[in-house]
Design an enzyme around this catalytic site. Sequence first.
Site, short mmCIF file in Angstrom:
data_model
loop_
_atom_site.label_atom_id
_atom_site.label_comp_id
_atom_site.label_asym_id
_atom_site.label_seq_id
_atom_site.Cartn_x
_atom_site.Cartn_y
_atom_site.Cartn_z
CE1 TYR A 200 -6.79 0.52 -1.20
CE2 TYR A 200 -7.06 1.50 -3.37
CZ TYR A 200 -6.36 0.70 -2.50
OH TYR A 200 -5.22 0.07 -2.93
CG ASP A 302 -8.20 -6.12 -3.20
OD1 ASP A 302 -8.29 -7.35 -3.31
OD2 ASP A 302 -7.17 -5.51 -3.47
#
Length: 532
Positions: A200, A302
């Site tokens: 990510y 997150d």
Amino acid sequence: MDCSRSTPPAGIPRRGFLKTAGGSAALGVASSYLGAPFLASPALAATTTYQAETARIFRAVLESIHAGFSGTAYVNTFQEAGSYVEWLVTVPRAVTATLAVRFANGTTANRPMTVRVNGAVVDPALSFPPTGGWPRWAVRSLTAPLHAGSNTVRLTSNTANGAPNIDLLDVNDGTDWGKALVDSTIARNPDPAAFGSWTYYRGYYLLGQYQVYQRTRNSRYLQYLTAWVDRHVDADGNIDISINQLDNIQSGNLLLILHRETGLNKYRLAADKIKNTLKTYPRTSDGGFWHTTGFTGQLWLDGTFMALPFLVRYGKMYGAIPSSFNEAVNQLLVYAAHLKHPSNGLLYHAYDEQGDTPWANPVSRHSPEFWGRSIGWYGMALIDVLDVLNTDHPQRGQLITLVQGLVAAFVRLQDSATGRWYQVVDKATVSGNWLETSCSCMYVYIISKALERRYVTATAATAAAAARKGFQGVLSQISLGTDGRTNLLNICTGTGVGNLAFYLARPRITNEIHGLGAFLTMYEQSMLQNWR
């Protein structure tokens, strides 16, 4: 996941293209990847603001009587020749810079000043004409040579009337920090195929690089992004990693970009596979996506940013509306229900439905602290989902209320000296807490977008001042090294969930990739706002 045992976090470009179901639009002026139009602008250089309250003054005082100044005060000199205001200005290299002085002159007479840089006169009588009143501010600019490192810029009153009121000095040193950071990162990682795995934080950084590509049209930036994605996606749209955690969805935003840029079907196929994974992805009893399939019942802030902007962009591009929109909104509200503090606008880092992890409160089941970057992920997810969401969506107002709460908290908790924010946001006075760059970038982005979209109106002036100060605070953390490459300081490494001591002990790393992506997201948004 933003976690030390695996890989670091993600972000998303604001500009790009938008394909709607059954149609397409050429990339370019007024096209938008996130759903809001972007008008192409020339490359903008970095400007550093030096407030009056940071200056060295002689025969002068700091005041805050007349409205309209920025920062906490302006300088009012004595009515005599020889009074002065002096700043210590730092630039990364020798350059002819633009110096812009913001001033107010409520008299009917010009109040000229001598401008000296490093003791040398660059203008013997720069004019500061009447502005129509003391609360009315104007700008006078000139160019001057600065050498690499520290420089003194002194403005000295020429007449017995003294100087105008001086609010600030803007120094534009010609550095395009977005371009400089991308060039430096590519120079450090010249082979895109070796840039690293499908994680990510690399996807987040490359989304920022794509924003810089859109502004500069430097084809090398897009080619690098494409080569990295192609290292991980085969001709049949298979990705070389399992989608067993929300983190692994984030780089899917690059698939949407490349399908639009190239028309190659493999990118659409890969995006479809990510989207289809969510159909059977595990959830809490009230529908929240687990952060990973291995962390039973856990929600981490997150994860909202890793999955939800991709989900709504996919829905917009390929006609998966309203299901994608409703899912994204529901996720944001479920996470807020478990993690939002009832009154301070902030959100805790994580929630465990079972309550059996060491960090979970036995009653509320959430983690104990407000960790800076996790709140940034959630705030950016809110902003980016709202950018694509239909304006008449029935729960849009609830998301905007969450944004407003965050902006108010960011303004309240901003460090007044530096403009940045702390690693544990609400504990500025705790020994060992430190000002962290990536969350500071995210907060500036969130505030700026909230202002741009008019989610914040009643307190807009205060929020704008905080965003500008935050932007300048982050710029104080970036510089050019002796090798000519950028260095971005004080970035927290990838981080899981823990207690206060855990967060405060996390390593601070220069050029950590979480911070590079966050900086680009903030920089491109802030320069679009023309905060100079």
